[in-house]
Design a protein around this motif. Structure first.
Motif, PDB file in Angstrom:
ATOM      1  N   ASP A 190      11.615   3.342  -0.333  1.00  0.00           N
ATOM      2  CA  ASP A 190      12.323   2.668   0.759  1.00  0.00           C
ATOM      3  C   ASP A 190      13.379   3.592   1.368  1.00  0.00           C
ATOM      4  O   ASP A 190      14.313   4.036   0.675  1.00  0.00           O
ATOM      5  CB  ASP A 190      12.976   1.399   0.208  1.00  0.00           C
ATOM      6  CG  ASP A 190      13.563   0.510   1.288  1.00  0.00           C
ATOM      7  OD1 ASP A 190      13.794   0.992   2.409  1.00  0.00           O
ATOM      8  OD2 ASP A 190      13.788  -0.672   1.016  1.00  0.00           O
ATOM      9  N   LEU A 191      13.248   3.885   2.660  1.00  0.00           N
ATOM     10  CA  LEU A 191      14.194   4.752   3.356  1.00  0.00           C
ATOM     11  C   LEU A 191      15.606   4.192   3.292  1.00  0.00           C
ATOM     12  O   LEU A 191      16.565   4.928   3.019  1.00  0.00           O
ATOM     13  CB  LEU A 191      13.765   4.923   4.820  1.00  0.00           C
ATOM     14  CG  LEU A 191      14.791   5.597   5.746  1.00  0.00           C
ATOM     15  CD1 LEU A 191      15.029   7.041   5.330  1.00  0.00           C
ATOM     16  CD2 LEU A 191      14.340   5.527   7.207  1.00  0.00           C
ATOM     17  N   MET A 192      15.761   2.898   3.567  1.00  0.00           N
ATOM     18  CA  MET A 192      17.095   2.316   3.614  1.00  0.00           C
ATOM     19  C   MET A 192      17.760   2.325   2.241  1.00  0.00           C
ATOM     20  O   MET A 192      18.980   2.464   2.129  1.00  0.00           O
ATOM     21  CB  MET A 192      17.028   0.905   4.191  1.00  0.00           C
ATOM     22  CG  MET A 192      16.644   0.876   5.666  1.00  0.00           C
ATOM     23  SD  MET A 192      17.679   2.008   6.639  1.00  0.00           S
ATOM     24  CE  MET A 192      16.934   1.856   8.253  1.00  0.00           C
ATOM     25  N   ALA A 193      16.963   2.184   1.183  1.00  0.00           N
ATOM     26  CA  ALA A 193      17.531   2.285  -0.168  1.00  0.00           C
ATOM     27  C   ALA A 193      18.051   3.696  -0.410  1.00  0.00           C
ATOM     28  O   ALA A 193      19.132   3.883  -0.993  1.00  0.00           O
ATOM     29  CB  ALA A 193      16.477   1.915  -1.209  1.00  0.00           C
TER      30      ALA A 193
ATOM     31  N   LEU B   4       0.827  -1.208   0.000  1.00  0.00           N
ATOM     32  CA  LEU B   4       0.000   0.000   0.000  1.00  0.00           C
ATOM     33  C   LEU B   4       0.862   1.259   0.000  1.00  0.00           C
ATOM     34  O   LEU B   4       0.511   2.260  -0.649  1.00  0.00           O
ATOM     35  CB  LEU B   4      -0.920  -0.005   1.222  1.00  0.00           C
ATOM     36  CG  LEU B   4      -2.016  -1.081   1.219  1.00  0.00           C
ATOM     37  CD1 LEU B   4      -2.719  -1.135   2.578  1.00  0.00           C
ATOM     38  CD2 LEU B   4      -3.033  -0.822   0.107  1.00  0.00           C
ATOM     39  N   ALA B   5       1.988   1.232   0.712  1.00  0.00           N
ATOM     40  CA  ALA B   5       2.882   2.398   0.744  1.00  0.00           C
ATOM     41  C   ALA B   5       3.471   2.664  -0.635  1.00  0.00           C
ATOM     42  O   ALA B   5       3.523   3.814  -1.095  1.00  0.00           O
ATOM     43  CB  ALA B   5       3.985   2.172   1.775  1.00  0.00           C
ATOM     44  N   GLN B   6       3.937   1.625  -1.285  1.00  0.00           N
ATOM     45  CA  GLN B   6       4.498   1.797  -2.624  1.00  0.00           C
ATOM     46  C   GLN B   6       3.441   2.296  -3.598  1.00  0.00           C
ATOM     47  O   GLN B   6       3.715   3.146  -4.443  1.00  0.00           O
ATOM     48  CB  GLN B   6       5.099   0.478  -3.098  1.00  0.00           C
ATOM     49  CG  GLN B   6       6.342   0.060  -2.328  1.00  0.00           C
ATOM     50  CD  GLN B   6       6.860  -1.308  -2.730  1.00  0.00           C
ATOM     51  OE1 GLN B   6       6.133  -2.117  -3.325  1.00  0.00           O
ATOM     52  NE2 GLN B   6       8.105  -1.603  -2.391  1.00  0.00           N
ATOM     53  N   GLU B   7       2.230   1.787  -3.443  1.00  0.00           N
ATOM     54  CA  GLU B   7       1.116   2.226  -4.283  1.00  0.00           C
ATOM     55  C   GLU B   7       0.836   3.708  -4.083  1.00  0.00           C
ATOM     56  O   GLU B   7       0.419   4.410  -5.010  1.00  0.00           O
ATOM     57  CB  GLU B   7      -0.116   1.392  -3.939  1.00  0.00           C
ATOM     58  CG  GLU B   7      -1.256   1.500  -4.909  1.00  0.00           C
ATOM     59  CD  GLU B   7      -2.387   0.553  -4.538  1.00  0.00           C
ATOM     60  OE1 GLU B   7      -3.235   0.915  -3.696  1.00  0.00           O
ATOM     61  OE2 GLU B   7      -2.410  -0.567  -5.072  1.00  0.00           O
TER      62      GLU B   7
END
Length: 466
Positions: free
Chosen positions: A53-56, A45-48
């Motif tokens: 990604d914070l770590m990325a 849902l977040a990606q949508e």
């Protein structure tokens, strides 16, 4: 004093919004019967919603700025999401925190055995349950099996109508005279919660033929050996989807309302933020609350502090520990966990003037704990006043409550854990009927008022001096 029925307070056209949100919540509840499944669905849902990604970003050396939307998946058991605000991160964040673990039956590490023509999985229950509620009902098996070579097998058996289900037996009433004379805590013992998973023998096997057949099925369908149970996390949960309750469909019965009924609106409120907020907003969905917030994924671990250190260092351009401390100390948080809904069938354990009434909106608990407030956070009055104002200005139906009569019982949340940083924290959730039962019930209107409250809080909560 301030209580009113939340159904009667709905504005024109608001009922349709309420129903739409309830359907989204029901879909989340059905998709997330374990903490791992909740995290997977939250990430989706977040990606949508455009979160990255914070770590990325940190690995890539990408500097974050106001308006950026990031999330973090911690060990597949905790989920965090932020929308970076205009103000310096040292001014603190507006945080919504909830837990995504729920009471259940866990499979042991050496579980598979045969007895008198049945194959069983040996179990150990997780969290506070009434053990007798988990027998004689269809169960589904969810989780992961990790092989030595590093590959994983995801398990979710018992939810599709064509799946088999699993079962824990109870004693027939005709032979239960002695059993019925026992206290409820002893009617079903923990060691009697073993799950039937097979009963047909393998013809060519002489020793443990039913177990042998089960192992053959596991090998054929899932590539699992008996030894793989050692590195598995398998959870038995009630089979089936959540359902509306009553002719008016005003309640929802389902597994895991405690505390996914707070986790989903917390996450949704952050994912739904429009534009750039004044203060950074944050949702924290954590694990292990039902057993004391322990382990590497419980709120007592340092994962939240460590991840926040990464975020603060990225935003500030330095790794000063003082910036992190200022951020956490100046933050404001709703520790979102459920309340015991007032039940007229069991009125004697409640003090009604300070009980959470189903249908009267979101509930605030200034303190939880048990008896002499043991283990509670006991929020400051100044912060309670700010939360009152925010809710009233947003036309949120709200109430306050305690968890039962003073000397009857109580419960804990993650509030005291986060308050150790010096931040203002208050418990906030919805009333739940039959809490910790395999099937719990909540009101759709309380769910809706909770979401409205969370949206208003992360938008309007501010720093203040004592």
């Amino acid at each position: 004093m301030y209580r009113k029925n939340a159904w009667k307070a709905l504005a024109e056209g608001e009922r349709a919004q309420l129903e739409a949100f309830a359907e989204k919540y029901k879909a989340y509840l059905d998709a997330g019967k374990t903490e791992r499944e909740c995290v997977a669905e939250s990430v989706r849902l977040a990606q949508e919603a455009g979160f990255t990604d914070l770590m990325a970003a940190i690995r890539e050396g990408r500097q974050l700025h106001a308006g950026d939307r990031v999330y973090c998946n911690w060990m597949n058991k905790c989920f965090l999401a932020w929308v970076i605000g205009e103000k310096d991160i040292e001014c603190g964040m507006n945080i919504l925190g909830a837990h995504i673990d729920s009471p259940r039956i866990d499979v042991k590490q050496n579980p598979l055995y045969e007895s008198e023509g049945f194959a069983y999985l040996d179990t150990h229950y997780y969290g506070g349950i009434k053990k007798y509620q988990w027998v004689a009902s269809p169960l589904a098996l969810h989780g992961v099996v990790c092989r030595k070579d590093g590959t994983k097998v995801t398990i979710a058996i018992g939810e599709d109508e064509n799946d088999p289900v699993f079962y824990i037996t109870d004693l027939l009433i005709h032979l239960a005279a002695d059993q019925m004379g026992k206290p409820a805590s002893k009617v079903i013992e923990g060691d009697a919660l073993d799950i039937i998973i097979g009963s047909e023998p393998m013809a060519e096997e002489e020793k443990n033929p039913v177990k042998a057949r089960v192992l053959a099925i596991l090998k054929e369908k899932y590539g699992i050996e008996e030894e793989d149970f050692v590195s598995a996390e398998l959870e038995a949960v009630p089979a089936g989807k959540c359902r509306d309750v009553g002719f008016d469909r005003a309640l929802i019965a389902g597994y895991g309302h405690d505390d996914r009924v707070c986790a989903y609106p917390s996450m949704a409120a952050v994912l739904d933020v429009e534009g750039t907020p004044d203060y950074t907003v944050c949702a924290v969905l954590t694990d292990k609350e039902e057993i004391g917030s322990v382990g590497a994924t419980g709120m007592n671990a340092l994962y939240f502090e460590n991840i926040m250190a990464e975020l603060v260092a990225n935003l500030k351009g330095n790794d000063s520990p003082l910036s992190l401390r200022r951020c956490l100390a100046h933050s404001r948080m709703l520790s979102s966990d459920v309340s015991a809904g007032y039940d007229p069938n069991f009125a004697g354990v409640f003090e009604k003037n300070n009980a959470s009434i189903v249908g009267n909106g979101v509930t605030f608990n200034k303190f939880t704990g048990s008896r002499g407030k043991s283990g509670s956070n006991d929020c400051n009055a100044e912060f309670v006043a700010q939360v009152r104002r925010i809710c009233d200005e947003a036309e949120v139906a709200w109430q306050t409550a305690e968890l039962g009569k003073v000397d009857v019982g109580g419960g804990g949340t993650i509030a005291y854990v986060c308050a150790k940083y010096g931040m203002n924290v208050i418990d906030c959730g919805v009333p739940v009927l039959s809490m910790h039962a395999p099937w719990e019930a909540i009101s759709k209107v309380d769910l809706w008022q909770e979401y409205k409250c969370y949206c208003a809080f992360i938008k309007n909560a501010k720093e203040f001096d004592y």
